[in-house]
Design an enzyme around this catalytic site. Structure first.
Site, PDB file in Angstrom:
ATOM      1  N   GLY A 100      49.061 -36.670 -59.741  1.00  0.00           N
ATOM      2  CA  GLY A 100      49.526 -35.432 -58.947  1.00  0.00           C
ATOM      3  C   GLY A 100      48.337 -34.855 -58.047  1.00  0.00           C
ATOM      4  O   GLY A 100      47.237 -35.604 -58.002  1.00  0.00           O
ATOM      5  N   ASN A 101      48.368 -33.864 -57.781  1.00  0.00           N
ATOM      6  CA  ASN A 101      47.504 -33.012 -57.036  1.00  0.00           C
ATOM      7  C   ASN A 101      47.736 -31.503 -57.150  1.00  0.00           C
ATOM      8  O   ASN A 101      48.692 -31.216 -57.671  1.00  0.00           O
ATOM      9  CB  ASN A 101      47.267 -33.569 -55.619  1.00  0.00           C
ATOM     10  N   ARG A 102      46.768 -30.805 -56.629  1.00  0.00           N
ATOM     11  CA  ARG A 102      46.754 -29.249 -57.016  1.00  0.00           C
ATOM     12  C   ARG A 102      47.563 -28.368 -56.089  1.00  0.00           C
ATOM     13  O   ARG A 102      47.416 -27.314 -55.998  1.00  0.00           O
ATOM     14  CB  ARG A 102      45.205 -28.928 -57.024  1.00  0.00           C
ATOM     15  N   ALA A 121      51.367 -31.778 -49.645  1.00  0.00           N
ATOM     16  CA  ALA A 121      50.205 -32.580 -49.824  1.00  0.00           C
ATOM     17  C   ALA A 121      50.664 -34.246 -50.541  1.00  0.00           C
ATOM     18  O   ALA A 121      50.828 -34.117 -51.506  1.00  0.00           O
ATOM     19  CB  ALA A 121      49.346 -31.924 -51.006  1.00  0.00           C
TER      20      ALA A 121
END
Ligand code: C5P
Length: 222
Positions: free
Chosen positions: A29-31, A97
């Protein structure tokens, strides 16, 4: 606000991260928190638009007045939802994102450790949602984001041109701005111009962004 700058227009907003499953218990995943995209959806509603919000995995309430929310997990699911929703849309704002890569195959059982040996994950590139919309002959007004750690303007201008966008919102990540932060600062680029939106809350930035999108939309589409 409430000047109805987007009255009568259908707007699709994507928000949040994507999660790419590795096995039944792990993912990449990402932030991204989704805050910026959700604030944009809310600002677009307040500007009079009919808003569809395509959300990656986030724990945020749906802003009041959003017509429909579609929850997705992976980049491929987000692409399908955005492409379907955008067929009728006037404007697409890609604030999500989107993960650039996914595991080339998803293990159907939990991956186990192997005596200290390195584990190699093979990744496949995800489809670019904005670029696929840009490739259509009838396409919404396209707004992308460029979150960068360095050389912000150069990457943003390059992305605007390479992806065939109508506008790009660039922000520097880090220093208490951007991902997981309440504040942000954006620079908007479009083929003929630039606008600086100085450091403020994501709610206020969303209103300023939506006002500029409405102005540019009217300039090129009306
Ligand atoms: O190239 P980069 O990922 O930095 O571009 C960011 C912009 O492109 C964002 O607006 C994001 O929503 C969009 N994007 C996309 N599909 C991808 C990757 C990014 O639409 N696969």
């Amino acid at each position: 606000f409430g000047d109805a700058a987007l009255r009568g227009l259908k707007v699709v907003v994507s928000a949040g991260p994507t999660y790419e499953d590795i096995d039944p218990v792990r993912f990449i995943g990402n932030r991204s928190s989704g805050q910026m995209g959700f604030a944009i959806a809310e600002a677009a509603v307040q500007a009079g638009a009919d808003v569809t919000l395509v959300a990656g995995p986030v724990s945020l309430p749906t802003p009041q007045g959003v017509t429909r929310r579609i929850d997705v997990r992976s980049a491929a699911q987000m692409r399908d939802a955005v492409v379907a929703a955008s067929a009728q849309a006037d404007i697409y704002i890609g604030a999500a994102a989107v993960g650039d890569y996914r595991p080339a195959s998803v293990a159907n059982q939990k991956i186990k450790k192997h005596d200290g040996a390195a584990l190699v994950l093979h990744l496949a590139e995800n489809p670019d949602i904005l670029a696929s919309l840009a490739a259509q002959t009838v396409r919404p007004f396209l707004v992308g984001f460029a979150a960068e750690t360095h050389d912000v303007e150069q990457y943003a201008r390059d992305k605007l041109q390479r992806k065939g966008l109508d506008m790009i919102a660039a922000n520097q990540v880090g220093g208490g701005l951007g991902f997981e932060a309440a504040d942000n600062a954006l620079t908007l680029y479009w083929p003929e111009g630039v606008a600086e939106l100085g450091r403020t809350s994501k709610t206020e930035l969303a209103h300023q962004l939506v006002a500029k999108v409405a102005e540019r939309y009217r300039a090129v589409r009306a």
